[in-house]
Write an enzyme that holds these catalytic residues in place. Sequence first.
Site, PDB file in Angstrom:
ATOM      1  CG  ASN A 153      -2.622  -1.376   1.844  1.00 38.79           C
ATOM      2  OD1 ASN A 153      -3.369  -0.405   1.880  1.00 38.79           O
ATOM      3  ND2 ASN A 153      -1.329  -1.274   1.570  1.00 38.79           N
ATOM      4  N   GLY A 208       3.717  -6.308  -2.560  1.00 43.47           N
ATOM      5  CA  GLY A 208       4.722  -5.411  -2.007  1.00 43.47           C
ATOM      6  C   GLY A 208       4.322  -4.627  -0.774  1.00 43.47           C
ATOM      7  CG  ASP A 209       2.245  -1.367   1.402  1.00 42.30           C
ATOM      8  OD1 ASP A 209       2.668  -1.728   2.511  1.00 42.30           O
ATOM      9  OD2 ASP A 209       1.728  -0.252   1.198  1.00 42.30           O
ATOM     10  CG  LEU A 210      -0.109  -8.239   0.721  1.00 40.97           C
ATOM     11  CD1 LEU A 210       0.061  -9.745   0.615  1.00 40.97           C
ATOM     12  CD2 LEU A 210      -1.534  -7.836   0.308  1.00 40.97           C
ATOM     13  CB  SER A 211       0.459  -2.537   5.273  1.00 47.48           C
ATOM     14  OG  SER A 211      -0.626  -1.733   4.826  1.00 47.48           O
TER      15      SER A 211
END
Length: 369
Positions: free
Chosen positions: A234, A228-231
């Site tokens: 991260n 959901g948040d492979l930014s």
Amino acid sequence: MGNNKHNCVLCADNAIPVDPRPAFSLQQATKLTLHHYGLTVTEISTLPSYMDQNFLVMDEEGHKYVLKIMNSEESQNTTLLGLQTFIMSFLRCHGVPTQIVVPTTSGQLMMMEEKDCGHGAQTYCVRLMTYLPGKTITQSPVTTQDLYHVGKLAATIDLSLQQLVSPNLDVLQRDGVIWSLLNIPLVESYLSVMDGDPLQDVVKAVIEQYKSHVQPKINSFQKGIIHGDLSDQNILVIPVDNKHHEVSGVLDFSLLKNGFHVYELAVTIMYVMLENSRPLDVGGAVLAGWESIMLLNNDERDSLFLLVLSRFCQSLVYGRYNAKIYPDNKKYLLTTAKSGTRLLNKLWELGKKEVEKKWFTDASTFSVD
């Protein structure tokens, strides 16, 4: 460490909530580490975070750890936090470089600490995690080959999570999370923070196109558990031979949820574009890596461009909104805004047809060294 976004901070009525952020001093964090983990801290410093507190600690033997103190709102959902901890361990067994949660001296993987951080006594979840080496992907001169492997890893994570078995998987049904790409229309409630900014017109147009072009296709999207948040914050990488990099760490599982795989891909592409010197080359490389593991269907391919733009809109609008509430963390909250504004304008100007042509052509002709 970890661009932890918080779904409850943003209130639809624009009311300012009680500050859920922990505010432990270095001394208090040092005492926590000794008292609950039996580690004598010789060095300690703070790490950036969206809504939590992260401390980098080193013990007498030179081992590094991250002490993560969750905000008080997310700390209430202990079942979800426990599942996130379990999933990190599960993925590590499947070859994904995640952190390991260190148990307390009494064998607990997480503990609750009550403290008054200036807004009355609140309870905060505390976990000690192993430290992963590397720099964030935006701090590193990554190649398109590296980005291919990022896309491949993102799909590998989602594919591995399909094998997950737990009695608590229902807590991942988090359709109300404001950062979900499912909830793009909610951005409209916060658009007043863009008043006077010409970017507001682009954001409005993206939302309208999302409603008309993406929403009707959602039922055909492939579904499963996603990070959901492979930014950019991260994904950690370390340099290897021939100027290439490999992923050394995947951080922050706070947005873990049941979702659509194409959302995972869109979020990854959007954030990796941010500080890349050739942002238009990112999409095809990440997509090629992704499709080496998991193929998109036609509706997903047709929605990818608008989903990437939609994430830009979320990040720019919510970042600006939160920066007004928490001006002390403004620099971190507006990280995306630096290059995100320029990129959103550029992608919108180029248009869906031209950008998709480049992405899909690059992906179909991509060759792995």
